[in-house]
Design an enzyme around this catalytic site. Structure first.
Site, PDB file in Angstrom:
ATOM      1  N   ILE A  13      79.049  40.009  81.990  1.00  0.00           N
ATOM      2  CA  ILE A  13      80.141  39.862  82.959  1.00  0.00           C
ATOM      3  C   ILE A  13      79.845  38.765  83.982  1.00  0.00           C
ATOM      4  O   ILE A  13      80.756  38.068  84.431  1.00  0.00           O
ATOM      5  CB  ILE A  13      80.485  41.210  83.642  1.00  0.00           C
ATOM      6  CG1 ILE A  13      81.881  41.141  84.248  1.00  0.00           C
ATOM      7  CG2 ILE A  13      79.456  41.629  84.679  1.00  0.00           C
ATOM      8  CD1 ILE A  13      82.988  40.916  83.277  1.00  0.00           C
ATOM      9  N   SER A  35      67.577  36.771  87.596  1.00  0.00           N
ATOM     10  CA  SER A  35      67.663  37.462  86.317  1.00  0.00           C
ATOM     11  C   SER A  35      66.301  37.352  85.655  1.00  0.00           C
ATOM     12  O   SER A  35      65.632  36.329  85.805  1.00  0.00           O
ATOM     13  CB  SER A  35      68.743  36.789  85.457  1.00  0.00           C
ATOM     14  OG  SER A  35      69.433  37.718  84.665  1.00  0.00           O
ATOM     15  N   ARG A  36      65.891  38.413  84.942  1.00  0.00           N
ATOM     16  CA  ARG A  36      64.545  38.394  84.378  1.00  0.00           C
ATOM     17  C   ARG A  36      64.453  37.520  83.139  1.00  0.00           C
ATOM     18  O   ARG A  36      63.421  36.928  82.846  1.00  0.00           O
ATOM     19  CB  ARG A  36      64.110  39.823  84.047  1.00  0.00           C
ATOM     20  CG  ARG A  36      64.066  40.735  85.271  1.00  0.00           C
ATOM     21  CD  ARG A  36      64.128  42.170  84.864  1.00  0.00           C
ATOM     22  NE  ARG A  36      65.239  42.413  83.952  1.00  0.00           N
ATOM     23  CZ  ARG A  36      65.433  43.541  83.276  1.00  0.00           C
ATOM     24  NH1 ARG A  36      64.588  44.528  83.420  1.00  0.00           N
ATOM     25  NH2 ARG A  36      66.469  43.660  82.468  1.00  0.00           N
ATOM     26  N   LYS A  89      81.445  47.266  89.082  1.00  0.00           N
ATOM     27  CA  LYS A  89      81.708  48.672  88.809  1.00  0.00           C
ATOM     28  C   LYS A  89      80.902  49.084  87.592  1.00  0.00           C
ATOM     29  O   LYS A  89      80.548  48.194  86.804  1.00  0.00           O
ATOM     30  CB  LYS A  89      83.201  48.934  88.572  1.00  0.00           C
ATOM     31  CG  LYS A  89      83.887  48.038  87.558  1.00  0.00           C
ATOM     32  CD  LYS A  89      83.421  47.945  86.160  1.00  0.00           C
ATOM     33  CE  LYS A  89      83.427  49.215  85.341  1.00  0.00           C
ATOM     34  NZ  LYS A  89      83.114  48.942  83.895  1.00  0.00           N
ATOM     35  N   ASP A 167      82.062  54.156  81.244  1.00  0.00           N
ATOM     36  CA  ASP A 167      82.010  52.801  81.821  1.00  0.00           C
ATOM     37  C   ASP A 167      83.390  52.138  81.762  1.00  0.00           C
ATOM     38  O   ASP A 167      83.897  51.693  82.795  1.00  0.00           O
ATOM     39  CB  ASP A 167      80.930  51.954  81.127  1.00  0.00           C
ATOM     40  CG  ASP A 167      80.857  50.554  81.697  1.00  0.00           C
ATOM     41  OD1 ASP A 167      80.053  50.310  82.608  1.00  0.00           O
ATOM     42  OD2 ASP A 167      81.637  49.683  81.240  1.00  0.00           O
TER      43      ASP A 167
END
Ligand code: NAP
Length: 317
Positions: A13, A35-36, A89, A167
């Site tokens: 997303i 971000s990893r 969300k 979700d």
């Protein structure tokens, strides 16, 4: 003045919507990513929010696009650093964590914006107006999609706190809680959990009104849909009005007549609203959709169903 923003959790997303919508909006300047395993070419990049905070990059706000289970700790670090926070969300895995995040943002005097992307279109704004003052006695929510298409290989959706089909279901309930003139409550539910998952792949919920008046209100969420995806809400009122919302709530019919086909620009609107909240120094944190999902879990009759296997070439199951 543009707000210096960093995106945290560079997954589907963030890449599909947050980064492009931030780039289009002159009120924001994307200054870093956290971000990893992923990075954006040409932007400062960090593996953790702690590294970003320790760096020299100036940041005003962050968009948290990680899975919900890790958001509270990341949000607290961001708020401690003085950043305003926007969250995807579902906001958090439990209502308790969401209330804690709201309190923490208040204490730190920072803006917290819990986005509910499915709320942002003109059809829902109109539906809300048309339902104002009416008594709802019928509702059917029919939310059926193919998990392979929307969450390819995402193992977190099947872990505790990953929500499973709740979700997408929470998107439907975010639309419902926006437009209904009064709150509804969970009366009973059934959840179908694959034997290799901790979260449901299918859900049926029946709702009741708060005043005990008769009403027939149900929702079905299913991730086993193939072909055409279905995101529909039907609502009936005691004075005979029949409303139908299709295409995720963006197309509105009233008594069989097409009223509006709204433009799909949810994330453009989210960032327009975030800019307004930052200007006004106001938070926006509706807990209603999460509360309904948690209540549906609480009232659930669980049924174990067959093992879920991703479509060939996707994931590890
Ligand atoms: P995703 O593709 O799995 O992306 C989430 C990213 O967060 C991952 O790429 C990962 O990046 C990072 N992450 C994962 N686990 C983490 C952890 N334990 N700690 C820190 N970072 C972690 O998921 P998504 O589909 O983008 O969904 C993210 C959120 O957006 C969810 O709440 C979802 O409901 C919401 N959303 C998704 C969609 C959709 O179409 N998929 C639509 C609307 C909203 P690194 O491994 O690089 O850290």
């Amino acid at each position: 003045m543009s707000h210096k923003i960093a995106v945290v959790g560079l997954g589907k997303i963030a890449t599909d919507q947050h980064v492009p919508c931030i780039s289009k909006n002159k009120k924001f300047d994307l200054v870093a990513t956290v971000s990893r395993n992923n990075a954006l070419a040409g932007k400062p990049h960090f593996s953790t929010i702690g590294e970003l905070i320790k760096s020299k990059v100036k940041v005003d706000c962050v968009a948290l696009c990680t899975p919900p289970s890790v958001r509270l700790a990341i949000a607290r670090e961001a708020l401690d650093a003085g950043y305003h926070v926007l969250i995807e969300k579902p906001p958090t895995p439990t209502v308790g964590e969401m209330l804690a995040m709201i309190e923490y943002a208040k204490k730190k005097k920072r803006v917290l914006y819990a986005t509910w992307h499915s709320r942002y279109n003109d059809a829902l704004d109109l539906a809300k107006k048309r339902l104002k003052g009416k008594t709802v006695n019928f509702m059917r929510v029919n939310w059926r999609e193919d998990v392979n298409k929307w969450h390819p290989g995402q193992e977190w959706i099947a872990q505790p706190g990953g929500f499973g089909v709740f979700d997408p279901g929470i998107n439907a309930l975010s639309a419902v809680t926006k437009i209904l003139p009064e709150p509804v409550f969970v009366e009973a539910s059934k959840i179908e959990v694959p034997e290799n998952w901790s979260t449901p792949i299918g859900v049926e919920i029946s709702f009741k009104r708060g005043d005990g008046k008769p009403a027939d209100m149900q929702a079905v969420f299913d991730w086993r849909q193939r072909g055409e995806q279905t995101w529909e809400i039907e609502i009936g009122t005691t004075d005979g009005m029949k409303m139908k919302l299709t295409h995720g709530g963006s197309v509105l019919y009233i008594n069989g007549k097409l009223i509006i086909e709204a433009k799909l620009e949810e994330y453009e609107r989210i960032y327009a609203k975030f800019a307004k909240l930052l200007k006004a120094k106001k938070s926006d944190t509706d807990t209603a959709p999460l509360q309904l999902i948690c209540d549906a879990y609480m009232m659930a009759k669980p049924v174990v169903v067959k093992k879920f296997v991703w479509d060939a070439g996707i994931g590890k199951h």
